[in-house]
Design a protein around this motif. Structure first.
Motif, PDB file in Angstrom:
ATOM      1  N   SER A 370       0.823  -1.208   0.000  1.00  0.00           N
ATOM      2  CA  SER A 370       0.000   0.000   0.000  1.00  0.00           C
ATOM      3  C   SER A 370       0.861   1.264   0.000  1.00  0.00           C
ATOM      4  CB  SER A 370      -0.918  -0.010   1.233  1.00  0.00           C
ATOM      5  OG  SER A 370      -1.709   1.157   1.297  1.00  0.00           O
ATOM      6  N   ASP A 371       1.895   1.261   0.819  1.00  0.00           N
ATOM      7  CA  ASP A 371       2.780   2.427   0.910  1.00  0.00           C
ATOM      8  C   ASP A 371       3.537   2.680  -0.388  1.00  0.00           C
ATOM      9  OD1 ASP A 371       1.966   2.711   3.521  1.00  0.00           O
ATOM     10  OD2 ASP A 371       3.778   1.834   4.393  1.00  0.00           O
ATOM     11  N   ASN A 372       3.666   1.620  -1.201  1.00  0.00           N
ATOM     12  CA  ASN A 372       4.393   1.734  -2.463  1.00  0.00           C
ATOM     13  C   ASN A 372       3.481   1.707  -3.685  1.00  0.00           C
ATOM     14  OD1 ASN A 372       7.575   1.600  -2.057  1.00  0.00           O
ATOM     15  ND2 ASN A 372       6.620   0.346  -0.455  1.00  0.00           N
ATOM     16  N   ASP A 373       2.227   2.089  -3.469  1.00  0.00           N
ATOM     17  CA  ASP A 373       1.284   2.308  -4.574  1.00  0.00           C
ATOM     18  C   ASP A 373       0.971   1.032  -5.354  1.00  0.00           C
ATOM     19  OD1 ASP A 373      -0.366   4.135  -6.025  1.00  0.00           O
ATOM     20  OD2 ASP A 373       1.086   4.087  -7.674  1.00  0.00           O
ATOM     21  N   VAL A 374       0.762  -0.061  -4.642  1.00  0.00           N
ATOM     22  CA  VAL A 374       0.429  -1.340  -5.277  1.00  0.00           C
ATOM     23  C   VAL A 374      -0.925  -1.826  -4.769  1.00  0.00           C
ATOM     24  CG1 VAL A 374       1.148  -3.739  -5.646  1.00  0.00           C
ATOM     25  CG2 VAL A 374       2.874  -1.934  -5.476  1.00  0.00           C
ATOM     26  N   VAL A 375      -1.793  -2.244  -5.682  1.00  0.00           N
ATOM     27  CA  VAL A 375      -3.092  -2.821  -5.328  1.00  0.00           C
ATOM     28  C   VAL A 375      -2.895  -4.299  -4.997  1.00  0.00           C
ATOM     29  CG1 VAL A 375      -5.433  -3.336  -6.109  1.00  0.00           C
ATOM     30  CG2 VAL A 375      -4.301  -1.227  -6.868  1.00  0.00           C
ATOM     31  N   PHE A 376      -3.439  -4.732  -3.863  1.00  0.00           N
ATOM     32  CA  PHE A 376      -3.380  -6.144  -3.474  1.00  0.00           C
ATOM     33  C   PHE A 376      -4.799  -6.693  -3.440  1.00  0.00           C
ATOM     34  CE2 PHE A 376      -3.349  -9.711  -0.540  1.00  0.00           C
ATOM     35  CZ  PHE A 376      -2.198 -10.396  -0.890  1.00  0.00           C
ATOM     36  N   ALA A 480      -2.876   3.790  -6.459  1.00  0.00           N
ATOM     37  CA  ALA A 480      -3.457   2.493  -6.127  1.00  0.00           C
ATOM     38  C   ALA A 480      -4.697   2.656  -5.262  1.00  0.00           C
ATOM     39  CB  ALA A 480      -2.415   1.634  -5.413  1.00  0.00           C
ATOM     40  N   SER A 481      -4.681   3.587  -4.345  1.00  0.00           N
ATOM     41  CA  SER A 481      -5.856   3.803  -3.490  1.00  0.00           C
ATOM     42  C   SER A 481      -7.028   4.342  -4.305  1.00  0.00           C
ATOM     43  CB  SER A 481      -5.526   4.753  -2.334  1.00  0.00           C
ATOM     44  OG  SER A 481      -5.117   6.017  -2.819  1.00  0.00           O
TER      45      SER A 481
END
Length: 532
Positions: A370-376, A480-481
């Motif tokens: 999340s902190d690195n702009d990745v959607v999980f 990502a958010s």
């Protein structure tokens, strides 16, 4: 454990088996009218069966994600940006005819030279990394807790209770299916002898009149199988497959004396890294889960081959970390960090378990994503449970306080709009499930250039990961958010009442089964993304 689901209902007494996210004049689907959509009364055609998750509820009366409509009316011939999607799973057949053109390649690594050229800590990670090494079978997590013998472990008592329950369940199922297998075998032999051939038809069976008890029983068995759409020969194959899974469950997953770990690392030391290897392929054909998931996300579109992925501008990074059993928290945590550090912008996790000794390691990795702009994107699980109450890992929260802005948990839909909309196996939760997406009987890639339809929230999660990749491809400036926001807020909101857990007596408003009460819609997501 990998999430997929298979239903076998033979002879009226076999149970369920669990094995083991600028628009011009275009306007959005009128969400407020969606509950008035007509019910589809005809059976799906073969073409619809193989593509139903991409169809449109309004146009086709099938609760797909409007993917085909999105391509026809929004994407058309537009050029998008390539998005790396990491599939943390059981490995991927990277040579598959429908996947070989969309596999990620680490350009900083020289193949097979035994050197960590890009100095990322992983030697010869050309298409991803294999945290399992040569391992395949594994215990379930609660079995590992028992096998440790550490009675001071806070989870030990619960693990023992779960083990006793599961062992009784699966030994009972083995007895049940052994009996079914014998009944089918005997029936086939009896009918073969009666007709003087083994390729008799159900039409011929139905014409037989007899007072012979053995022959009459064989006819009843054949007719029962036919009611499930199977000949006795086909039923034998299905039952043998079910028995193979049951035996794996008993011999490996629930075997307290079995140890499948082959990497030589300390599973309780997160700093002990570098184990595994660069071979991201399945170790055998039956290790098909990751290949199927990858195809849902990004199988090459419109190439005349078996399946179309949701996203058309992806590179699939294969991260093998999910065995035939429960995944290790250490492997999952490092797999997420590997994916983030090597450029993935979307991660799919079609796995999960109810015990997690190092759950904080995984939550920290989810926060790192999340902190690195990745959607999980994560599958909700196949236990027909409310996971606001029952534990399900990995998750992104502690007591409903979220640590990630980019984690999406996905429940599963069937192709039947109406009361049977929710897959009978799907977990749900007003707080812990975000959205629902197609997950029952999803057609996709299988190892060695094969294609099959299987079911599970494992299939729903990559469908949503594909939508996330689609949005990130055509609207790359979104964070990502924001992509998560788009997917959650653009879905079709339903208020219809649905059967939950396959129990006809348990009926709930669909709106109560997830945080949004929505089903994912690619068409609407792209429209909303264009306005942010």
């Amino acid at each position: 454990m990998k999430f997929n689901y298979k239903l076998v209902a033979y002879l009226g007494f076999a149970g369920t088996l669990f094995f083991g996210c600028g628009t011009g004049d275009i306007i959005s689907t009128p969400i407020e009218n969606i509950d008035t959509s007509p019910l589809k009364v005809t059976e799906l055609t073969d073409a619809e069966k193989n593509n139903w998750g991409h169809l449109d509820l309004v146009k086709d009366t099938i609760p797909g994600m409007s993917v085909d409509k999105a391509y026809a009316e929004i994407i058309n011939n537009k050029k998008g940006k390539t998005v790396i999607v990491a599939v943390i799973d059981s490995g991927i057949d990277i040579d598959h005819e429908d996947l070989d053109g969309v596999i990620w390649t680490n350009k900083g690594e020289i193949p097979n030279n035994g050197i960590d050229d890009d100095k990322n800590g992983y030697v010869d990670d050309i298409h991803g990394w294999n945290f399992l090494g040569d391992a395949y079978d594994e215990q379930l997590e609660f079995v590992r807790i028992l096998a440790s013998g550490d009675t001071s472990n806070p989870s030990f008592t619960a693990a023992k209770a779960q083990y006793d329950k599961d062992y009784q369940l699966w030994t009972g199922r083995k007895t049940q299916y052994d009996q079914i297998a014998q009944a089918v075998k005997n029936a086939h032999e009896t009918l073969t002898k009666h007709f003087g051939k083994s390729d008799y038809t159900i039409k011929e069976v139905n014409t037989v009149e007899t007072e012979d008890e053995t022959l009459a029983q064989a006819i009843q068995v054949a007719q029962g199988m036919n009611g499930n759409g199977l000949t006795l020969a086909e039923a034998t194959v299905e039952i043998d497959g079910a028995l193979e899974s049951i035996n794996e469950r008993l011999n490996f997953n629930l075997n307290k004396d079995f140890n499948g770990r082959k990497t030589g690392d300390d599973i309780n030391d997160l700093s002990d890294k570098g184990y595994g290897n660069g071979n991201v392929k399945p170790v055998k054909k039956s290790e098909s889960h990751g290949t199927h998931v990858a195809g849902i996300i990004g199988a090459e579109r419109n190439n005349g081959l078996g399946a179309n992925g949701v996203a058309n501008n992806v590179q699939i990074m294969s991260v093998r970390a999910v065995p035939n059993g429960d995944e290790y928290d250490k492997d999952v945590a490092l797999a997420i960090r590997y994916a983030v550090d090597n450029g993935a912008k979307v991660i799919n996790g079609s796995f999960g378990k109810s015990f997690s000794p190092h759950s904080q390691w995984v939550r920290d990795a989810i926060k790192y994503a999340s902190d690195n702009d990745v959607v999980f994107v994560h599958a909700a699980g196949n236990s027909s449970e409310n996971i606001d109450v029952e534990p399900n890992f990995p998750d992104d929260n502690v007591d409903f306080v979220e640590i990630s802005n980019t984690y999406i948990r996905v429940g599963s839909l069937t192709s039947k709009y109406g009361s049977k909309l929710v897959s009978s196996f799907s977990n749900y939760g007003k707080n812990n499930v975000d959205v629902f997406a197609p997950g029952s009987a999803i057609y996709s890639t299988f190892p060695e250039n094969d294609y099959k339809s299987i079911s599970g929230t494992s299939m729903a999660s990559p469908a949503v990961a594909g939508v996330a990749a689609l949005v990130r491809s055509y609207y790359p400036k979104l964070t990502a958010s924001q992509v998560k926001q788009v997917i959650l807020e653009s879905g079709l909101a339903l208020t219809t009442k649905v059967v939950v857990g396959g129990d006809a007596s348990d009926v709930k408003p669909f709106s109560e089964l997830s945080k949004t009460g929505r089903i994912v819609n690619a068409y609407n997501a792209l429209i909303m993304a264009s306005k942010l």
